[in-house]
Every structure is written in structure tokens, then in C-alpha cells.
Design a protein around this motif. Structure first.
Motif, PDB file in Angstrom:
ATOM      1  N   ALA A   1      -7.460  73.884   6.680  1.00  0.00           N
ATOM      2  CA  ALA A   1      -7.954  75.488   6.890  1.00  0.00           C
ATOM      3  C   ALA A   1      -6.941  76.363   5.783  1.00  0.00           C
ATOM      4  O   ALA A   1      -5.969  76.190   5.416  1.00  0.00           O
TER       5      ALA A   1
ATOM      6  N   LYS B   1     -11.809  79.882   4.486  1.00  0.00           N
ATOM      7  CA  LYS B   1     -12.455  79.075   5.259  1.00  0.00           C
ATOM      8  C   LYS B   1     -12.437  79.522   6.748  1.00  0.00           C
ATOM      9  O   LYS B   1     -13.312  79.827   7.474  1.00  0.00           O
ATOM     10  N   LEU B   2     -11.406  80.394   7.191  1.00  0.00           N
ATOM     11  CA  LEU B   2     -11.283  80.843   8.619  1.00  0.00           C
ATOM     12  C   LEU B   2     -12.063  82.126   8.565  1.00  0.00           C
ATOM     13  O   LEU B   2     -12.635  82.225   9.532  1.00  0.00           O
TER      14      LEU B   2
ATOM     15  N   CYS C   1      -6.538  86.624   8.981  1.00  0.00           N
ATOM     16  CA  CYS C   1      -6.978  85.003   8.425  1.00  0.00           C
ATOM     17  C   CYS C   1      -5.549  84.485   8.027  1.00  0.00           C
ATOM     18  O   CYS C   1      -5.078  83.383   8.276  1.00  0.00           O
TER      19      CYS C   1
ATOM     20  N   PRO D   1     -20.885  83.401  12.805  1.00  0.00           N
ATOM     21  CA  PRO D   1     -19.415  82.973  13.367  1.00  0.00           C
ATOM     22  C   PRO D   1     -19.548  81.906  14.295  1.00  0.00           C
ATOM     23  O   PRO D   1     -20.411  81.780  15.103  1.00  0.00           O
ATOM     24  N   HIS D   2     -18.779  80.628  14.248  1.00  0.00           N
ATOM     25  CA  HIS D   2     -18.534  79.540  15.128  1.00  0.00           C
ATOM     26  C   HIS D   2     -17.606  79.682  16.120  1.00  0.00           C
ATOM     27  O   HIS D   2     -17.592  78.883  16.997  1.00  0.00           O
TER      28      HIS D   2
ATOM     29  N   GLU E   1     -14.669  82.583   6.864  1.00  0.00           N
ATOM     30  CA  GLU E   1     -16.108  82.231   6.670  1.00  0.00           C
ATOM     31  C   GLU E   1     -16.594  81.834   8.255  1.00  0.00           C
ATOM     32  O   GLU E   1     -17.569  82.248   8.834  1.00  0.00           O
ATOM     33  N   ALA E   2     -15.800  81.196   8.697  1.00  0.00           N
ATOM     34  CA  ALA E   2     -15.901  80.360  10.192  1.00  0.00           C
ATOM     35  C   ALA E   2     -15.951  81.260  11.399  1.00  0.00           C
ATOM     36  O   ALA E   2     -16.563  81.406  12.194  1.00  0.00           O
TER      37      ALA E   2
END
Length: 167
Positions: free
Chosen positions: A38, A42-43, A16, A52-53, A45-46
Motif C-alpha cells: 500500500a 493506492k489507498l 491516506c 471506491p472499493h 484511489e481504492a
């Protein structure tokens, strides 16, 4: 550097900080650093949290202190109602300016296209800024159609909160 002297691999939660450095490089190139919110957290978590998004791949080259990440692609699935199939959407692709011209962008695009085929996607899409002629030329050379009749619509910040508010 020949195009064979690289490693392409999925990003992990340990990447990250590296991803953020590459994202910052992209923002500098696009003159959009003021929009970067960012953080490594945040990365993490995302990309690697419970839901995961998106996904990311890194391209690394040999360095004096081990492999050095010099590019990335961040992507996610969308859906085509007309095709009734998933699609793969490339949110961002970036190769450090010092490493451009070595085929790494092409490697990233080809990898994602193969992934889209493997996953049964009906489309592989992305956006490009209208002033970014080098990228537009590169994408066209790779076989992409730049869609002149489509515009991106975006709602963010206060406008998003207002639109999503219950009455």
C-alpha cells in the motif's frame, strides 16, 4: 483516558498518509510488513477514487498538536446468497498498542455493527489470525462466534493471473 475522549470519523482522502502509518503498525504487529504494498496513492484511489472499493473510519484522541489518529477500521460490503442481503466485512481493525485497553477497539466494532444494522446487512464478519489469542478473546467477549469449520481460500500474484487467464 476515558472512552469519551475520542472522535470517531470517516476517513477522507487527506488521511491516506495516516492510514498507511496505521496499516504499517498493524503489519508490524502481525509480523507481515513484507506484504505491505500500500501507498497513500493506492489507498486514495481504492478508497476515494471514481469507484471506491472500501471505506475506513479513524479513531482520534486529543494530542498536543491537535487530534491524533490512534486506530482505524477498514471495511467493505459483501453479499450473502443464503440471506439475499448485503453484509459488512471488516478487513482490518487496529488500535495503536499504547492506546489499547481504553475501549477504542470496542468503539470501532460497535460503530461498524450499528452501520451494518443501519444499512440492512444480514451479517458483520471478519477474520482473525489463529495465533492472535488476545484478539480472539476480545471478539468472543464482544459476542462474535469464531467459526472453526471455515477456512479462507486465497489466490494472489502469479496464481491469480494464471487462474484468470483466458485460454
Amino acid at each position: 483516558m476515558p472512552a469519551t475522549d475520542f472522535v470517531l470519523r470517516p476517513a477522507t482522502s487527506d488521511d491516506c498518509e495516516t492510514l498507511l502509518a496505521l496499516i504499517t503498525g498493524l503489519a508490524e504487529y502481525e509480523k507481515l510488513t513484507h506484504l505491505v504494498e500500500a501507498t497513500p496513492e493506492k489507498l486514495r484511489e481504492a478508497l476515494f477514487g471514481p469507484r471506491p472499493h472500501a471505506e475506513a473510519v479513524l479513531v482520534e484522541v486529543p494530542g498536543t498538536q491537535g487530534p491524533q489518529a490512534v486506530g482505524f477500521a477498514l471495511f467493505f460490503h459483501n453479499f450473502s446468497t443464503f440471506l439475499a442481503k448485503p453484509g459488512l466485512y471488516l478487513e482490518d481493525l487496529y488500535v495503536d498498542p499504547a492506546w489499547r485497553g481504553h475501549g477504542l477497539g470496542k468503539v470501532l466494532l460497535k460503530h461498524l455493527a450499528a452501520l451494518a444494522v443501519e444499512r440492512g446487512c444480514g451479517r458483520f464478519e471478519w477474520s482473525v489470525l489463529d495465533w492472535n489469542t488476545p484478539s480472539i478473546d476480545f471478539y468472543r467477549a464482544m459476542g462474535a462466534d469464531v467459526m472453526p469449520d471455515w477456512r479462507i481460500c486465497r489466490v494472489t500474484g502469479d496464481a491469480l493471473a494464471k487462474l484468470g487467464a483466458t485460454e
